[in-house]
Write a protein that holds these residues in place. Structure first.
Motif, PDB file in Angstrom:
ATOM      1  N   ILE A   1      39.382  38.643  53.949  1.00 44.95           N
ATOM      2  CA  ILE A   1      39.714  37.486  53.714  1.00 44.95           C
ATOM      3  C   ILE A   1      40.987  36.668  54.556  1.00 44.95           C
ATOM      4  CG2 ILE A   1      40.899  35.788  51.873  1.00 44.95           C
ATOM      5  CD1 ILE A   1      39.225  37.724  49.545  1.00 44.95           C
ATOM      6  N   GLY A   2      41.937  37.613  54.728  1.00 42.62           N
ATOM      7  CA  GLY A   2      42.926  37.323  55.506  1.00 42.62           C
ATOM      8  C   GLY A   2      43.909  36.102  54.830  1.00 42.62           C
ATOM      9  N   LYS A   3      44.250  35.257  55.579  1.00 46.79           N
ATOM     10  CA  LYS A   3      44.982  34.084  54.961  1.00 46.79           C
ATOM     11  C   LYS A   3      44.420  33.016  54.385  1.00 46.79           C
ATOM     12  CE  LYS A   3      49.624  35.277  56.865  1.00 46.79           C
ATOM     13  NZ  LYS A   3      49.727  36.389  56.144  1.00 46.79           N
ATOM     14  N   ASP A   4      43.069  33.082  54.259  1.00 46.94           N
ATOM     15  CA  ASP A   4      42.227  32.018  53.883  1.00 46.94           C
ATOM     16  C   ASP A   4      42.050  31.703  52.204  1.00 46.94           C
ATOM     17  OD1 ASP A   4      39.767  30.249  54.462  1.00 46.94           O
ATOM     18  OD2 ASP A   4      38.740  31.658  53.012  1.00 46.94           O
ATOM     19  N   LYS A   5      42.617  30.280  52.156  1.00 47.01           N
ATOM     20  CA  LYS A   5      42.904  30.261  50.715  1.00 47.01           C
ATOM     21  C   LYS A   5      41.721  30.187  49.925  1.00 47.01           C
ATOM     22  CE  LYS A   5      47.305  28.165  50.444  1.00 47.01           C
ATOM     23  NZ  LYS A   5      48.086  27.311  51.357  1.00 47.01           N
ATOM     24  N   GLY A   6      40.580  29.398  50.396  1.00 49.23           N
ATOM     25  CA  GLY A   6      39.305  29.561  49.660  1.00 49.23           C
ATOM     26  C   GLY A   6      38.793  30.907  49.251  1.00 49.23           C
ATOM     27  N   GLY A   7      38.974  31.593  50.245  1.00 43.47           N
ATOM     28  CA  GLY A   7      38.641  33.118  50.041  1.00 43.47           C
ATOM     29  C   GLY A   7      39.516  33.778  48.898  1.00 43.47           C
ATOM     30  N   LEU A   8      40.798  33.442  48.914  1.00 44.77           N
ATOM     31  CA  LEU A   8      41.601  33.936  47.988  1.00 44.77           C
ATOM     32  C   LEU A   8      41.412  33.390  46.381  1.00 44.77           C
ATOM     33  CD1 LEU A   8      45.155  33.988  49.737  1.00 44.77           C
ATOM     34  CD2 LEU A   8      43.932  36.163  48.813  1.00 44.77           C
ATOM     35  N   TYR A   9      41.220  32.109  46.547  1.00 45.19           N
ATOM     36  CA  TYR A   9      40.458  31.621  45.355  1.00 45.19           C
ATOM     37  C   TYR A   9      39.054  32.253  44.557  1.00 45.19           C
ATOM     38  CZ  TYR A   9      38.488  27.963  41.846  1.00 45.19           C
ATOM     39  OH  TYR A   9      37.946  27.829  40.870  1.00 45.19           O
ATOM     40  N   LEU A  10      38.297  32.675  45.652  1.00 41.09           N
ATOM     41  CA  LEU A  10      37.103  33.385  45.106  1.00 41.09           C
ATOM     42  C   LEU A  10      37.436  34.857  44.728  1.00 41.09           C
ATOM     43  CD1 LEU A  10      34.619  31.840  47.528  1.00 41.09           C
ATOM     44  CD2 LEU A  10      34.689  31.423  45.184  1.00 41.09           C
ATOM     45  N   PHE A  11      38.270  35.474  45.404  1.00 37.36           N
ATOM     46  CA  PHE A  11      38.764  36.848  45.326  1.00 37.36           C
ATOM     47  C   PHE A  11      39.418  36.821  43.994  1.00 37.36           C
ATOM     48  CE2 PHE A  11      42.432  39.606  44.905  1.00 37.36           C
ATOM     49  CZ  PHE A  11      41.935  40.737  45.134  1.00 37.36           C
ATOM     50  N   ASP A  12      40.303  36.010  43.468  1.00 39.46           N
ATOM     51  CA  ASP A  12      40.837  35.704  42.254  1.00 39.46           C
ATOM     52  C   ASP A  12      39.809  35.560  41.196  1.00 39.46           C
ATOM     53  OD1 ASP A  12      43.337  35.930  40.949  1.00 39.46           O
ATOM     54  OD2 ASP A  12      42.695  33.785  40.373  1.00 39.46           O
ATOM     55  N   ARG A  13      38.717  34.994  41.496  1.00 37.04           N
ATOM     56  CA  ARG A  13      37.867  34.973  40.268  1.00 37.04           C
ATOM     57  C   ARG A  13      36.831  36.006  40.134  1.00 37.04           C
ATOM     58  NH1 ARG A  13      34.149  29.564  41.068  1.00 37.04           N
ATOM     59  NH2 ARG A  13      32.690  31.286  41.567  1.00 37.04           N
ATOM     60  N   ASP A  14      36.790  36.741  41.366  1.00 39.56           N
ATOM     61  CA  ASP A  14      35.968  37.889  41.316  1.00 39.56           C
ATOM     62  C   ASP A  14      36.651  39.193  40.720  1.00 39.56           C
ATOM     63  OD1 ASP A  14      33.797  37.144  42.926  1.00 39.56           O
ATOM     64  OD2 ASP A  14      34.518  38.917  44.446  1.00 39.56           O
ATOM     65  N   LEU A  15      37.941  39.078  40.658  1.00 42.23           N
ATOM     66  CA  LEU A  15      38.936  40.146  39.998  1.00 42.23           C
ATOM     67  C   LEU A  15      38.771  39.772  38.472  1.00 42.23           C
ATOM     68  CD1 LEU A  15      42.083  41.174  41.571  1.00 42.23           C
ATOM     69  CD2 LEU A  15      39.888  42.311  41.774  1.00 42.23           C
ATOM     70  N   GLU A  16      38.561  38.506  37.927  1.00 41.22           N
ATOM     71  CA  GLU A  16      38.600  38.377  36.489  1.00 41.22           C
ATOM     72  C   GLU A  16      37.265  38.892  35.975  1.00 41.22           C
ATOM     73  OE1 GLU A  16      39.483  34.459  35.469  1.00 41.22           O
ATOM     74  OE2 GLU A  16      40.138  35.360  33.576  1.00 41.22           O
ATOM     75  N   THR A  17      36.133  38.717  36.732  1.00 48.54           N
ATOM     76  CA  THR A  17      34.839  39.364  36.377  1.00 48.54           C
ATOM     77  C   THR A  17      34.816  40.683  36.412  1.00 48.54           C
ATOM     78  OG1 THR A  17      34.005  37.720  37.574  1.00 48.54           O
ATOM     79  CG2 THR A  17      32.466  39.133  36.778  1.00 48.54           C
ATOM     80  N   MET A  18      35.535  41.539  37.331  1.00 46.92           N
ATOM     81  CA  MET A  18      35.978  42.930  37.499  1.00 46.92           C
ATOM     82  C   MET A  18      36.751  43.368  36.276  1.00 46.92           C
ATOM     83  SD  MET A  18      37.047  44.537  41.203  1.00 46.92           S
ATOM     84  CE  MET A  18      36.101  44.092  42.484  1.00 46.92           C
ATOM     85  N   ALA A  19      37.636  42.657  35.911  1.00 46.07           N
ATOM     86  CA  ALA A  19      38.505  43.115  34.713  1.00 46.07           C
ATOM     87  C   ALA A  19      37.560  43.255  33.334  1.00 46.07           C
ATOM     88  CB  ALA A  19      39.612  42.187  34.641  1.00 46.07           C
ATOM     89  N   ALA A  20      36.791  42.037  33.146  1.00 49.07           N
ATOM     90  CA  ALA A  20      35.751  42.073  32.092  1.00 49.07           C
ATOM     91  C   ALA A  20      34.904  43.246  32.282  1.00 49.07           C
ATOM     92  CB  ALA A  20      34.937  40.777  32.195  1.00 49.07           C
ATOM     93  N   THR A  21      34.137  43.396  33.283  1.00 56.12           N
ATOM     94  CA  THR A  21      33.174  44.564  33.408  1.00 56.12           C
ATOM     95  C   THR A  21      33.719  45.978  33.100  1.00 56.12           C
ATOM     96  OG1 THR A  21      32.586  43.467  35.448  1.00 56.12           O
ATOM     97  CG2 THR A  21      31.423  45.415  34.872  1.00 56.12           C
ATOM     98  N   SER A  22      35.118  46.051  33.725  1.00 61.46           N
ATOM     99  CA  SER A  22      35.765  47.401  33.384  1.00 61.46           C
ATOM    100  C   SER A  22      36.122  47.688  32.225  1.00 61.46           C
ATOM    101  CB  SER A  22      36.941  47.756  34.436  1.00 61.46           C
ATOM    102  OG  SER A  22      37.953  47.196  34.000  1.00 61.46           O
ATOM    103  N   THR A  23      36.500  46.507  31.406  1.00 60.28           N
ATOM    104  CA  THR A  23      36.935  46.676  29.805  1.00 60.28           C
ATOM    105  C   THR A  23      35.813  47.055  29.100  1.00 60.28           C
ATOM    106  OG1 THR A  23      38.544  44.863  30.637  1.00 60.28           O
ATOM    107  CG2 THR A  23      38.545  45.698  28.023  1.00 60.28           C
ATOM    108  N   ASP A  24      34.650  46.394  29.521  1.00 61.22           N
ATOM    109  CA  ASP A  24      33.342  46.769  28.795  1.00 61.22           C
ATOM    110  C   ASP A  24      32.855  47.928  28.883  1.00 61.22           C
ATOM    111  OD1 ASP A  24      33.255  44.005  28.263  1.00 61.22           O
ATOM    112  OD2 ASP A  24      31.647  43.571  29.581  1.00 61.22           O
ATOM    113  N   ALA A  25      33.189  48.807  30.280  1.00 64.17           N
ATOM    114  CA  ALA A  25      32.863  49.993  30.073  1.00 64.17           C
ATOM    115  C   ALA A  25      33.499  51.086  29.395  1.00 64.17           C
ATOM    116  CB  ALA A  25      32.967  50.323  31.934  1.00 64.17           C
ATOM    117  N   GLN A  26      34.762  50.745  29.077  1.00 59.72           N
ATOM    118  CA  GLN A  26      35.737  51.857  28.351  1.00 59.72           C
ATOM    119  C   GLN A  26      34.947  52.090  27.061  1.00 59.72           C
ATOM    120  OE1 GLN A  26      39.855  50.571  28.046  1.00 59.72           O
ATOM    121  NE2 GLN A  26      39.620  49.920  30.126  1.00 59.72           N
TER     122      GLN A  26
END
Ligand code: OFO
Length: 169
Positions: free
Chosen positions: A144-169
């Motif tokens: 992503i580097g410094k691309d703002k749009g990319g960082l926005y999508l990255f941040d949204r992705d992490l929210e999904t990742m957090a939900a998936t890893s909590t479900d897996a516990q």
């Protein structure tokens, strides 16, 4: 019953897991203040996981006739320079945790404590996952580097990742 050497190695590990929890909590809080809500959710959940890792050790030490020591912790940083910096630090920290877990396993073998050795295998596997996840996140951020749009999508992705890893516990 655990030997003094095993007890000491486990208590050192308790401290490191507690420290990890505090460290990731500080990162989560900073991310929240910067508007990276997905990253904050992911890191808050990660901090909780580390606390669970610590608790599992505390209970094991006490169950095996030792005394778990609830440690004093160093204050983590208040601010971080970027998301890249956070996840590089997280990976470095996890690599250090893996080394420490390997050391506990080593002490178990020296002391012929196969029960604790068996218990520690859960942590050995967990570290493979944690390091793998941290590397994946770092790869994404490097792309992503410094691309703002990319960082926005990255941040949204992490929210999904957090939900998936909590479900897996
Ligand atoms: Fe407890 O695994 Fe990360 O630090």
């Amino acid at each position: 019953m655990i030997t003094k050497k095993v007890e000491k190695a486990l208590n050192d590990q308790i401290k490191l897991e507690a420290q990890s929890s505090q460290f990731y909590l500080a990162m989560a809080s900073w991310a929240e203040t910067q508007g990276f809500n997905g990253t904050a959710t992911f890191l808050y959940a990660h901090s909780d996981e580390e606390r669970m890792h610590m608790l599992k050790l505390v209970k094991f030490v006490n169950e095996r006739g030792g005394t778990a020591i609830i440690p004093q912790l160093e204050a983590p940083p208040v601010a971080f320079e970027s998301l890249n910096y956070i996840f590089e630090e997280l990976l470095n920290h996890e690599v250090a945790v893996t080394k420490s877990i390997n050391n506990v396993v080593d002490v178990c073998l020296q002391e012929k404590d196969y029960t604790t050795h068996n218990f520690m295998q859960w942590y050995v596997s967990e570290q493979i996952e944690e390091e793998g996840l941290a590397r994946t996140i770092n790869d994404k951020l490097n792309m992503i580097g410094k691309d703002k749009g990319g960082l926005y999508l990255f941040d949204r992705d992490l929210e999904t990742m957090a939900a998936t890893s909590t479900d897996a516990q």
